[in-house]
Design a protein around this motif. Structure first.
Motif, PDB file in Angstrom:
ATOM      1  N   PRO A  36      -8.437   1.385  -2.273  1.00 51.25           N
ATOM      2  CA  PRO A  36      -8.092   0.487  -2.326  1.00 51.25           C
ATOM      3  C   PRO A  36      -6.926  -0.526  -1.044  1.00 51.25           C
ATOM      4  N   GLY A  37      -6.921  -2.202  -1.484  1.00 53.19           N
ATOM      5  CA  GLY A  37      -6.564  -2.373  -0.400  1.00 53.19           C
ATOM      6  C   GLY A  37      -4.084  -1.729  -0.037  1.00 53.19           C
ATOM      7  N   MET A  50      -3.828   0.649   2.732  1.00 53.90           N
ATOM      8  CA  MET A  50      -4.522   0.405   3.526  1.00 53.90           C
ATOM      9  C   MET A  50      -3.083   0.481   4.616  1.00 53.90           C
ATOM     10  N   VAL A  53     -13.645  -1.039   1.598  1.00 56.91           N
ATOM     11  CA  VAL A  53     -12.028  -1.857   1.195  1.00 56.91           C
ATOM     12  C   VAL A  53     -12.586  -2.307  -0.815  1.00 56.91           C
ATOM     13  N   GLU A  54     -12.006  -1.824  -1.318  1.00 55.06           N
ATOM     14  CA  GLU A  54     -12.396  -1.763  -2.582  1.00 55.06           C
ATOM     15  C   GLU A  54     -11.819  -2.057  -3.776  1.00 55.06           C
ATOM     16  N   ASN A  55     -10.950  -3.152  -4.997  1.00 55.06           N
ATOM     17  CA  ASN A  55      -9.798  -2.252  -5.517  1.00 55.06           C
ATOM     18  C   ASN A  55     -10.207  -1.943  -6.750  1.00 55.06           C
ATOM     19  N   ASN A  86      -6.912  -8.056  -3.636  1.00 50.58           N
ATOM     20  CA  ASN A  86      -7.418  -7.674  -2.666  1.00 50.58           C
ATOM     21  C   ASN A  86      -6.716  -8.156  -1.295  1.00 50.58           C
ATOM     22  N   ALA A  87      -5.603  -8.851  -1.368  1.00 48.28           N
ATOM     23  CA  ALA A  87      -4.993 -10.319  -0.854  1.00 48.28           C
ATOM     24  C   ALA A  87      -3.527  -9.405  -0.845  1.00 48.28           C
ATOM     25  N   ASP A 106      -1.668  -7.449   0.733  1.00 51.57           N
ATOM     26  CA  ASP A 106      -0.790  -6.551   2.044  1.00 51.57           C
ATOM     27  C   ASP A 106      -0.196  -8.069   2.686  1.00 51.57           C
ATOM     28  N   THR A 107      -1.119  -9.158   1.280  1.00 46.61           N
ATOM     29  CA  THR A 107      -0.352 -10.571   2.217  1.00 46.61           C
ATOM     30  C   THR A 107       1.151 -11.349   1.731  1.00 46.61           C
TER      31      THR A 107
END
Length: 301
Positions: free
Chosen positions: A102-103, A106, A130-132, A229-230, A232-233
């Motif tokens: 998962p993200g 990472m 990378v998949e959640n 999927n985002a 870490d933003t």
């Protein structure tokens, strides 16, 4: 006409599917692209069905090709592992390790683990997908996956990887708190704007806090919603003052130290178990066994 194919032919076909094209497969196998293409063409003629769809830009499998690739994938992986073990010494590990993660792991969980793994086993090639969501790692062609307990496949073996416990923290930019005030209790969050995460095709991730020794769920105002999927933003938007964010505390330590984000209700943050490496109970290839051993050694230290 015969429908038999040699193991070498099957391995070539599987490499084309895995690498997504004839040239990429040829580079991986050290063969001429024409030989790879001719091999697949010969298999199709022998079987009497097309296995691949070819265009000038891409190669994809037909239904028959996907079925064949799925069936022979584990067999080829097992043969590769057997060959590698026969050719290697007891302390030498070579080959390929493909992980589905998962993200969330990472940014800071996975890099030091892989750095240590590469230091011990420099000849192992690692690929990360990378998949959640919950993934059938066997069908996805991966050796192992990393997930948290709440979405861990039940029929898999698992070991801890990375931090054993992680705390979920709340934070906001100084400008946001000056403009909207600082929450003094969990119930205050219902009046605050938040940066929320949504699972793929699913609900928003819940905000949970600890109050009077029990876990409660609060619902702030979702001003900005991001897909996981985002994940870490989100800190970038939090620093811009859009709202309060709930995320892993270890992601926030630098911002706390720099003052770019301020802790919100720090005495109410819950903790959860860390991620786990999961894999099938069947025979694991040598690179995966080495990775599992490293995770277990880390657990003892």
């Amino acid at each position: 006409m015969t429908n038999s194919s040699s193991l070498d032919d099957l391995a070539i076909f599987h490499m084309v599917v895995r690498e997504g094209g004839f040239r990429a497969a040829a580079r991986r196998l050290g063969l001429a692209p024409s030989k790879v293409s001719n091999t697949v063409g010969r298999m199709e003629a022998s079987l009497g069905v097309p296995l691949l769809r070819r265009t000038t830009r891409s190669v994809s499998t037909t239904d028959a090709g996907r079925t064949l690739a799925d069936r022979i994938g584990p067999l080829i992986a097992g043969l590769d592992a057997a060959r590698a073990e026969a050719a290697e010494g007891a302390d030498r590990v070579r080959g390929r390790l493909k992980l589905n993660v998962p993200g969330a792991v990472m940014p800071d969980v996975l890099p030091p683990i892989l750095a240590a793994f590469h230091a011990h086993h420099p000849e192992v090639e690692v690929e990360i997908v990378v998949e959640n969501g919950l993934v059938d790692i066997v069908a996805a062609g991966c050796d192992a996956g990393i997930r948290y307990d709440d979405i861990l496949a039940q029929d898999m073996v698992s070991v801890p990887v990375g931090p054993r416990m992680q705390q979920i923290a709340l934070a906001a930019a100084p400008d946001y708190l000056r403009a909207h005030g600082t929450p003094a209790a969990p119930r205050d969050l219902t009046e605050h704007q938040a940066i929320r995460y949504r699972l793929s095709d699913g609900p928003l991730l819940p905000w949970q806090l600890v109050e009077d020794g029990r876990t409660i769920t609060v619902e702030p105002i979702p001003r900005l919603i991001l897909g996981v999927n985002a994940i870490d933003t989100g800190l970038t938007f939090a620093r811009a003052g859009i709202g309060i964010i709930a995320t892993f505390r270890n992601w926030l330590e630098r911002d706390f130290a720099a003052g770019t984000l301020i802790p919100v209700l720090p005495d109410r943050w819950p903790a959860r178990t860390g991620p786990r490496l999961y894999y099938p109970s069947r025979h694991a290839p040598r690179p995966l066994r080495a990775f599992i051993e490293m995770c277990r050694d880390q657990d003892k230290s």
